[in-house]
Design an enzyme around this catalytic site. Structure first.
Site, PDB file in Angstrom:
ATOM      1  N   CYS A  18       0.866  -1.176   0.000  1.00 13.43           N
ATOM      2  CA  CYS A  18       0.000   0.000   0.000  1.00 13.43           C
ATOM      3  C   CYS A  18       0.903   1.227   0.000  1.00 13.43           C
ATOM      4  O   CYS A  18       1.542   1.530   1.004  1.00 13.43           O
ATOM      5  CB  CYS A  18      -0.924   0.000   1.218  1.00 13.43           C
ATOM      6  SG  CYS A  18      -2.009   1.446   1.273  1.00 13.43           S
ATOM      7  N   CYS A  46      -5.063   5.529  -4.414  1.00 12.32           N
ATOM      8  CA  CYS A  46      -4.330   4.272  -4.286  1.00 12.32           C
ATOM      9  C   CYS A  46      -2.938   4.506  -4.838  1.00 12.32           C
ATOM     10  O   CYS A  46      -2.775   4.732  -6.044  1.00 12.32           O
ATOM     11  CB  CYS A  46      -5.037   3.146  -5.035  1.00 12.32           C
ATOM     12  SG  CYS A  46      -4.148   1.571  -4.981  1.00 12.32           S
TER      13      CYS A  46
END
Length: 289
Positions: free
Chosen positions: A76, A223
């Site tokens: 992430c 993201c």
């Protein structure tokens, strides 16, 4: 274990996280506990649930990453910026190493108070992404949705930036119902580990607009790994320069795919929203009921 467990609520471009520090004392986590805490209806609410653990391979920490559905994920980018910022403030270092399942990522100060993360080399071979069948050129894989003679979307690029991504280049990212299309494509058989699904719009040689359906989390305001994957895909298709601004609903990231080391560098903000304490036994009990 103490009933009250401190946590941080952080975000990177609106991609938000619950962060727990388990370096001094391990936490007995289950997918049910993670999903209960991550729930926006009955818990604290977040896109990803992050646990800081002792380093395993010479880095500063290990970052354990869970999606809000209680499934572990490999990487992430936005969370890495947040944890990197925390560690640099805590240690006074100008660079920290954040270990993940996908590898060790280096975080360092960027310009104007932003944080830069070295996301490593993109993985571009079909078996690295991975895909369920051999496709030699992953700049455009055989996948479409809609009628064969008039598909709604087709021929996405595929890139792994610690997790699998499929990027469809379109004229207008807002012309599609990504909330409807995303789940179908995420679970397509060609992606054995599922995939993050992005719509990318080329605005200029130095600017992309991006919308993302995040694997296991749904529509997201930002993201980081998807922005990296979209940048790499655009560069491979000769649509942009090697430094590109990527605009997401939550804001912009700068993505650079350097020729010198083949690494992708992501620069963007990291913010601490607030600190709190959660009732661990209440969440553990709720998940068991």
């Amino acid at each position: 274990m103490a009933t009250r467990v401190p946590y941080l609520k952080m975000n990177g471009l609106g991609n938000d996280f619950v962060v727990l520090d388990a370096r001094a004392r391990p936490l007995e986590l289950t997918p049910e506990i993670v999903a209960a805490i991550s729930s926006r209806e009955s818990g604290i609410g977040c896109d990803q649930f992050i646990v800081i653990e002792p380093a395993r391979d010479g880095g500063d920490v290990f970052m354990d990453i869970w999606n809000n559905d209680g499934e572990r994920v490999e990487a992430c980018g936005n969370a890495t910026r947040c944890i990197g910022d925390l560690l640099m403030q805590e240690s006074g270092k100008d660079e920290v190493a954040v270990e993940t399942v996908a590898g060790t990522l280096r975080a360092m100060p960027g310009k104007d108070g932003l944080i830069t993360v070295d996301m490593g080399e993109p993985r571009l071979e079909w078996h690295q992404i991975p895909l369920s069948e051999e496709i030699r050129d992953t700049r455009g894989i055989e996948l479409q949705i809609g009628p064969i003679d008039a598909p709604i979307l087709h021929t996405p690029a595929a890139v792994n930036m610690g997790n699998p991504h499929a990027i469809f280049f379109v004229k207008d990212v807002n012309a599609y119902n990504l909330a409807q299309i995303g789940p179908m494509l995420e679970h397509h058989p060609i992606f054995p580990e599922r995939a993050n699904i992005s719509l990318a719009q080329v605005d200029s040689r130095t600017h992309l607009t991006l919308r993302v359906w995040e694997r296991g989390a749904g529509l997201t305001r930002a993201c980081g790994t998807a922005a990296c994957a979209a940048g790499v895909a655009a560069i491979r298709k000769r649509l942009t320069e090697r430094i590109v601004q990527v605009a997401l609903p939550g804001g912009e990231l700068t993505i650079e795919w350097r020729e010198a080391d083949n690494h992708v560098y992501m620069t963007g903000p990291a913010e601490l929203d607030y600190k709190g304490e959660l009732d661990w036994e209440a969440y553990a009990g709720r998940s068991a009921s």
